[in-house]
Design an enzyme around this catalytic site. Sequence first.
Site, mmCIF file in Angstrom:
data_model
loop_
_atom_site.group_PDB
_atom_site.id
_atom_site.type_symbol
_atom_site.label_atom_id
_atom_site.label_comp_id
_atom_site.label_asym_id
_atom_site.label_seq_id
_atom_site.Cartn_x
_atom_site.Cartn_y
_atom_site.Cartn_z
ATOM 1 N N GLU A 189 -14.579 -30.101 -28.025
ATOM 2 C CA GLU A 189 -15.410 -31.287 -28.135
ATOM 3 C C GLU A 189 -16.248 -31.161 -26.644
ATOM 4 O OE1 GLU A 189 -14.248 -35.337 -26.084
ATOM 5 O OE2 GLU A 189 -13.621 -35.565 -28.048
ATOM 6 N N ASP A 234 -14.860 -31.888 -35.846
ATOM 7 C CA ASP A 234 -16.143 -32.558 -35.347
ATOM 8 C C ASP A 234 -16.690 -31.760 -34.234
ATOM 9 O OD1 ASP A 234 -13.652 -32.839 -33.416
ATOM 10 O OD2 ASP A 234 -14.463 -34.695 -32.700
#
Length: 377
Positions: free
Chosen positions: A50, A109
Amino acid sequence: MTLWPGLAADAAAQACPAGWPQWDAFARRHVQADGRVVDFSVPEQQSTSESQSYGMFFALAANDRARFAAIWRWSRDNLGAGSDKLPAWQWGRREGGSFGVIDPNAASDADLWFAYALLEAARLWQMPDYLKAGMALLGQVKAQEVRVMGDLGPMLLPGPVGFEAGRERWRLNPSYLPLPLLRRFAAVDPSGPWTAMVQGAARLATQSAPQGFAPDWVIYDAGKGFQPDSERSVLGSYDAIRVYLWAGVTNDGDPLVAAVRNALAPMTRAVVSYAAPPEKINTVTGAPEGRGPIGFSAALLPWLKATGAADALAAQEALVREKWQTWSRAAHPAGAAGDGEFNYYNSVLSLFGWGWLQGQYRFDAAGQVTPAWACAA
C-alpha cells in the site's frame, strides 16, 4: 490561471496549484533515497505494498519522476512487484532483527494502485516500459485475485490467500475498489473483468451498508447476498473511511457514483452532528464511537464537497489546515515518534483528500488522472 476541466468556474473551483508542500514533507519523512516508503508508527518500521503504491501515485501527481522510479524499483526488487508473482504486502523488521518480507501474501488494493500508477505514468510521461509493467501486473491481479461470485459477477478478493469464508462465501473489503481505477482498467483491458466489476463495486458499496455507513469488512454469500462480517468486525473505521474518499474524488460524470453517495449519505449527517468524522461506527446499528483522527477529516473533504455540505466542508478544511500549520512548524525528522498527528496513515489520507481539494489531481469520468502540473495543458 486555467481552471480544472469539468468544474464550474466559481469561487469553489480550484485553479492549478503551484507545488505541493504536503507531498514534499511526506517524502522527506517517509521516502528513503532508495525508494522505500517507511511507516515509522509501527515497531516493524514497515513498508507495505500500500505505502509503495500510494507513494507512486503521489509522485506522479507531483511530477516527481525520480522518486516514482525509485519507489517502483524498490517495490519490484524487494516485494516482487513486476515479476511473475504479486508483490508481498508487508516488508520490515522481522523477529531476530533482520529486514525483509514479513508476510508474502498480496493486498489487492495496492496491486490496483501499482498498476494504475504505472499505466498513468506511461501515458503522461510517455514511458512505454511503465505500460508494459502495469499491464503485466494487471494480468497477475486477474489471474490470482479475481473470482466470479454468483450474481455479483467478477469481484476482487482482498488478496489471493485467506479470504474464502466458506462454500460460495467470500470476505470482501469495500475500500479496495475505487471506481476511477476500475474505469481506467476497463479502457486499457476491455476484454477483462473490469467493466462488470465496476457494477459489482457499486453494489458492494451500496448494499453492504444497512445503516448507510460503509464497513471495513463484509461477507458476500452467493445465496444470501451481503452479510455483516460478525466473525471479524462489523465496524466501519480505518479501512472504510476510504470508501467515502474514493466516492468523493470520483468524477461527477461517472454514472454510478451518485447512487453510492446517496446510499452513504448518513456519514455527512454524522460529520455535521459530531463536528468531525466518528472514528468507529457499528454498521449494523449505526452507533458511532470516538472522534476520528485528523486524517479522517482530510479524507472526507472531497466527500463533503461532492455532497454539497458546504458548512461542514469549511469546518473540516479549517481543522485540517490548522493542524497542518501547527504540526509543520515543529521539526519532524524521519522516524520521529511515529510523526504524531500526521503519521503515515493520516498523512496519506491528507494527501489524497486535502490534495484533491487543493487541486493537485483530478480524475475524469473515464478514470484518467490529470495532475496539477498537467491541468493547464
